[in-house]
Design a protein around this motif. Structure first.
Motif, PDB file in Angstrom:
ATOM      1  N   ILE A  96       0.870  -1.174   0.000  1.00  0.00           N
ATOM      2  CA  ILE A  96       0.000   0.000   0.000  1.00  0.00           C
ATOM      3  C   ILE A  96       0.909   1.227   0.000  1.00  0.00           C
ATOM      4  O   ILE A  96       1.729   1.392   0.897  1.00  0.00           O
ATOM      5  CB  ILE A  96      -0.910   0.005   1.246  1.00  0.00           C
ATOM      6  N   ALA A  98       1.409   5.549  -0.627  1.00  0.00           N
ATOM      7  CA  ALA A  98       0.870   6.897  -0.753  1.00  0.00           C
ATOM      8  C   ALA A  98       1.291   7.479  -2.101  1.00  0.00           C
ATOM      9  O   ALA A  98       2.305   7.074  -2.672  1.00  0.00           O
ATOM     10  CB  ALA A  98       1.375   7.771   0.390  1.00  0.00           C
ATOM     11  N   ALA A 139      -1.750  -1.252  -3.911  1.00  0.00           N
ATOM     12  CA  ALA A 139      -2.871  -0.359  -3.614  1.00  0.00           C
ATOM     13  C   ALA A 139      -2.350   1.054  -3.393  1.00  0.00           C
ATOM     14  O   ALA A 139      -1.252   1.239  -2.870  1.00  0.00           O
ATOM     15  CB  ALA A 139      -3.640  -0.841  -2.388  1.00  0.00           C
ATOM     16  N   HIS A 141      -3.115   4.775  -1.579  1.00  0.00           N
ATOM     17  CA  HIS A 141      -3.869   5.431  -0.509  1.00  0.00           C
ATOM     18  C   HIS A 141      -3.250   6.800  -0.259  1.00  0.00           C
ATOM     19  O   HIS A 141      -2.242   7.151  -0.847  1.00  0.00           O
ATOM     20  CB  HIS A 141      -3.870   4.580   0.774  1.00  0.00           C
ATOM     21  N   HIS A 142      -3.832   7.567   0.611  1.00  0.00           N
ATOM     22  CA  HIS A 142      -3.344   8.896   1.002  1.00  0.00           C
ATOM     23  C   HIS A 142      -2.982   9.706  -0.239  1.00  0.00           C
ATOM     24  O   HIS A 142      -1.826   9.964  -0.527  1.00  0.00           O
ATOM     25  CB  HIS A 142      -2.154   8.763   1.957  1.00  0.00           C
ATOM     26  N   GLY A 174      -7.403   2.849  -3.202  1.00  0.00           N
ATOM     27  CA  GLY A 174      -7.914   2.829  -1.841  1.00  0.00           C
ATOM     28  C   GLY A 174      -8.963   3.895  -1.598  1.00  0.00           C
ATOM     29  O   GLY A 174      -8.931   4.967  -2.189  1.00  0.00           O
ATOM     30  N   ALA A 175      -9.905   3.561  -0.763  1.00  0.00           N
ATOM     31  CA  ALA A 175     -10.930   4.493  -0.278  1.00  0.00           C
ATOM     32  C   ALA A 175     -11.147   4.138   1.185  1.00  0.00           C
ATOM     33  O   ALA A 175     -10.774   3.041   1.638  1.00  0.00           O
ATOM     34  CB  ALA A 175     -12.223   4.329  -1.070  1.00  0.00           C
ATOM     35  N   TYR A 176     -11.736   5.059   1.940  1.00  0.00           N
ATOM     36  CA  TYR A 176     -12.006   4.748   3.339  1.00  0.00           C
ATOM     37  C   TYR A 176     -12.842   3.478   3.427  1.00  0.00           C
ATOM     38  O   TYR A 176     -13.776   3.285   2.671  1.00  0.00           O
ATOM     39  CB  TYR A 176     -12.726   5.909   4.030  1.00  0.00           C
ATOM     40  N   THR A 178     -11.970   0.456   2.650  1.00  0.00           N
ATOM     41  CA  THR A 178     -11.573  -0.641   1.767  1.00  0.00           C
ATOM     42  C   THR A 178     -10.913  -1.710   2.630  1.00  0.00           C
ATOM     43  O   THR A 178     -10.132  -1.410   3.516  1.00  0.00           O
ATOM     44  CB  THR A 178     -10.582  -0.162   0.691  1.00  0.00           C
ATOM     45  N   SER A 191     -14.361  -3.493  -1.626  1.00  0.00           N
ATOM     46  CA  SER A 191     -14.597  -2.050  -1.637  1.00  0.00           C
ATOM     47  C   SER A 191     -15.700  -1.687  -0.656  1.00  0.00           C
ATOM     48  O   SER A 191     -16.598  -2.501  -0.389  1.00  0.00           O
ATOM     49  CB  SER A 191     -15.001  -1.603  -3.047  1.00  0.00           C
TER      50      SER A 191
END
Length: 193
Positions: A96, A98, A139, A141-142, A174-176, A178, A191
């Motif tokens: 994961i 950023a 993935a 994220h951020h 990524g989403a909140y 996930t 998801s």
């Protein structure tokens, strides 16, 4: 930092001790400074701190690797392009990372925008990390997507297109909320509803 935070909240601490009967110990921050390497090894779960590069002035900065029962996840944390992170994530189940992006016209408008972005990894470099690490699934994220209100931020499709110029493997956006289910043979992305 935690020492000074304690003083910043002194009034709240005094109330909790005097009015609510908390002990000083229960209202004092409990922190542990970490160094690169294994920082936790309990009940089969190992957590390793991986030093990453946020720039010359932002030190230390860490990503983390979690290992359990033959499965592994690496979370980049905020970092610039940093090949040692790819090495630490080599062959993991899930990496994961950023990502930071801005439209060129925004970056040309002020040094501050370039400075912010220089502390993050642009999509093409995230793709390079994914390509080097060869994880089962990657993935993002951020999302640090810069805007001044007039110049709109890059979209997730923009970021994905840029990333695909350097990496062709599977990537989850990524989403909140996930979730990733890491099985013996595959990683399933669930998801949020």
């Amino acid at each position: 930092m935690m020492h000074h935070i304690r003083f910043a909240y002194q009034g709240d601490v005094d109330i909790r001790v005097k009015d609510q009967g908390f002990s000083e110990e229960n209202v004092t921050p409990n922190t542990a400074e970490i160094q690169p390497g294994l920082i936790n090894d309990q009940e089969g779960v190992q957590v390793t701190a991986i030093e990453v590069n946020r720039g010359e002035l932002i030190k230390p900065a860490f990503g983390y690797r979690l290992d359990y029962d033959g499965r592994s996840v690496v979370i980049s944390g905020d970092t610039k392009y940093h090949p040692p992170l790819a090495e630490a994530a080599k062959g993991t189940d899930l990496l994961i990372h950023a990502v930071g992006a801005a439209k060129p016209e925004l970056l040309e408008s002020r040094l501050a925008w370039r400075t912010i972005l220089n502390h993050h990894t642009v999509p093409e470099d995230v793709g390079r990390i994914f390509e080097q690490a060869q994880q089962k699934i990657a993935a993002l994220h951020h999302f640090v997507t810069l805007t001044n209100g007039q110049i709109k931020p890059p979209t997730l499709n923009d970021i994905s297109a840029r990333l695909k110029t350097t990496y062709s493997g599977p990537v989850a956006i990524g989403a909140y909320l996930t979730r990733f289910v890491i099985g013996k043979d595959k990683v399933t992305v669930i998801s949020p509803v």
